[in-house]
Design a protein around this motif. Structure first.
Motif, PDB file in Angstrom:
ATOM      1  N   ASP A  24      82.946 -19.667  -7.998  1.00  0.00           N
ATOM      2  CA  ASP A  24      82.480 -18.424  -8.616  1.00  0.00           C
ATOM      3  C   ASP A  24      82.003 -18.664 -10.045  1.00  0.00           C
ATOM      4  N   ILE A  25      82.690 -19.557 -10.762  1.00  0.00           N
ATOM      5  CA  ILE A  25      82.312 -19.872 -12.142  1.00  0.00           C
ATOM      6  C   ILE A  25      80.960 -20.584 -12.182  1.00  0.00           C
ATOM      7  N   VAL A  67      87.840 -14.167 -13.201  1.00  0.00           N
ATOM      8  CA  VAL A  67      87.803 -14.201 -11.732  1.00  0.00           C
ATOM      9  C   VAL A  67      89.149 -13.676 -11.226  1.00  0.00           C
ATOM     10  N   PHE A  68      89.109 -12.599 -10.447  1.00  0.00           N
ATOM     11  CA  PHE A  68      90.354 -12.004  -9.939  1.00  0.00           C
ATOM     12  C   PHE A  68      90.355 -12.007  -8.409  1.00  0.00           C
ATOM     13  N   MET A 105      91.876 -25.263 -12.618  1.00  0.00           N
ATOM     14  CA  MET A 105      90.500 -24.816 -12.772  1.00  0.00           C
ATOM     15  C   MET A 105      89.677 -25.845 -13.547  1.00  0.00           C
ATOM     16  N   ALA A 106      90.255 -26.369 -14.634  1.00  0.00           N
ATOM     17  CA  ALA A 106      89.559 -27.390 -15.411  1.00  0.00           C
ATOM     18  C   ALA A 106      89.336 -28.654 -14.575  1.00  0.00           C
ATOM     19  N   GLU A 107      90.353 -29.031 -13.817  1.00  0.00           N
ATOM     20  CA  GLU A 107      90.240 -30.211 -12.947  1.00  0.00           C
ATOM     21  C   GLU A 107      89.090 -30.043 -11.956  1.00  0.00           C
ATOM     22  N   ASP A 164      87.060 -16.307  -1.483  1.00  0.00           N
ATOM     23  CA  ASP A 164      87.233 -17.505  -0.660  1.00  0.00           C
ATOM     24  C   ASP A 164      88.258 -18.471  -1.256  1.00  0.00           C
ATOM     25  N   ASP A 165      89.087 -17.959  -2.162  1.00  0.00           N
ATOM     26  CA  ASP A 165      90.165 -18.754  -2.774  1.00  0.00           C
ATOM     27  C   ASP A 165      89.631 -19.986  -3.497  1.00  0.00           C
TER      28      ASP A 165
END
Length: 307
Positions: free
Chosen positions: A244-245, A186-187, A275-277, A238-239
């Motif tokens: 997205d994942i 994701v970029f 991201m994991a959180e 959308d930050d």
């Protein structure tokens, strides 16, 4: 990466236990697991001393009853497998601390814990375990089905993303080698892109090109075992890359999401990565494996010493 020889399965006497036992059976069959600790933690009982004096076997009887209830579920659900030893462990106290202490004492390779969606309960325990565990953590939403035909591995091409990818490859190899791994990057387009003189569209193309180059560098460092790995690139507008994942997991009908934990040492004890959180918080549909190389305990000794 390591094999899952010792597995801890956290049961809580809810309907989710059946799902967890099914996953434990699936994992042990693929990995030839040797020992499974089915565990139940009773909250602090605070039984008055005079009651215990009058009924000295009260707690022992309660513990034995819990063990028999766990054994009954396992006998009905696990299925026949040779060379797998079961142990039924009942502890009293704070759930996360007792599970982490058990994982440390038994040198566990993985902890299985449920993720309640409609059933009563919260996901707080999953976050605590992910931060502190000295091994990988698999979080199973209720009604999940153990299957490994398609795995989604979000990646920023870092070392902990490499851990997650290697774990996914090992899983697919053991599963039979027919599953597909989708590696998602994701970029985002930086807010100051216009200072470069490029248009938004032009800078998006630049970011995508660098993501593709970085994936090629990343995958060259990994033994893929000739397993199919499909890179996909998602622009976050959308930050919120976690949305997205999850969206990509739904799109490809993933059987599991695998992500690496950033916290590898005591110095990074509470930092598994934002991201994991967020995935632990928001994902209630897909089994989520948070990988951590065995023995890289995130401050576990300090934590269990508080018990």
């Amino acid at each position: 990466m390591y094999q899952i020889k010792k597995l801890i399965v956290c049961l809580d006497q809810s309907e989710l236990d059946i799902t967890l036992v099914k996953f434990a059976s699936f994992i042990s069959k693929v990995n030839q697991t040797k020992k499974i600790y089915f565990t139940n933690v009773i909250r602090n009982l605070n039984i008055p001393k005079d009651v215990l004096e009058e009924f000295p076997h009260l707690i022992d009887n309660m513990v034995e009853e819990r063990k028999m209830q766990m054994k009954e579920i396992v006998d009905k659900t696990f299925g026949e497998q040779e060379n797998v030893e079961f142990s039924y462990v009942v502890k009293e106290g704070q759930l996360s601390k007792k599970i982490l202490k058990l994982a440390h004492e038994k040198s566990a390779d993985m902890i299985l814990v449920g993720r309640k969606v409609n059933l009563p309960g919260t996901g707080v325990i999953s976050q605590r375990l992910a931060r502190r565990a000295s091994c990988s953590l698999l979080i199973i939403p209720e009604n999940s089905v153990p299957k490994m035909d398609k795995l989604l591995v979000p990646s920023d091409f870092s070392d902990y993303s490499k851990d997650a990818m290697e774990e996914a490859i090992m899983i697919v190899e053991k599963y039979g080698g027919n599953a597909e791994i989708v590696c998602q990057n994701v970029f985002t387009v930086p807010s100051g892109y216009h200072f470069t003189g490029k248009s938004y569209k032009e800078f998006t193309a630049i970011m995508l090109m660098h993501a593709e180059i970085n994936f090629k560098k990343f995958i060259r460092k990994i033994d893929t075992k000739n397993i199919k790995i499909t890179p996909v690139y998602t622009q976050d507008e959308d930050d919120d890359p976690v949305e997205d994942i999850i969206s990509k997991a739904k799109e490809i009908k993933a059987d599991s999401i695998i992500i690496g934990a950033k916290g590898r040492t005591a110095a990074t004890a509470l930092f598994i990565g934002s991201m994991a959180e967020r995935l632990i918080q928001l994902n209630d549909h897909f089994p989520l494996l948070v990988t951590r190389p065995k023995g890289k305990n995130a401050g576990i000794l300090d934590y269990i010493l508080e018990i």
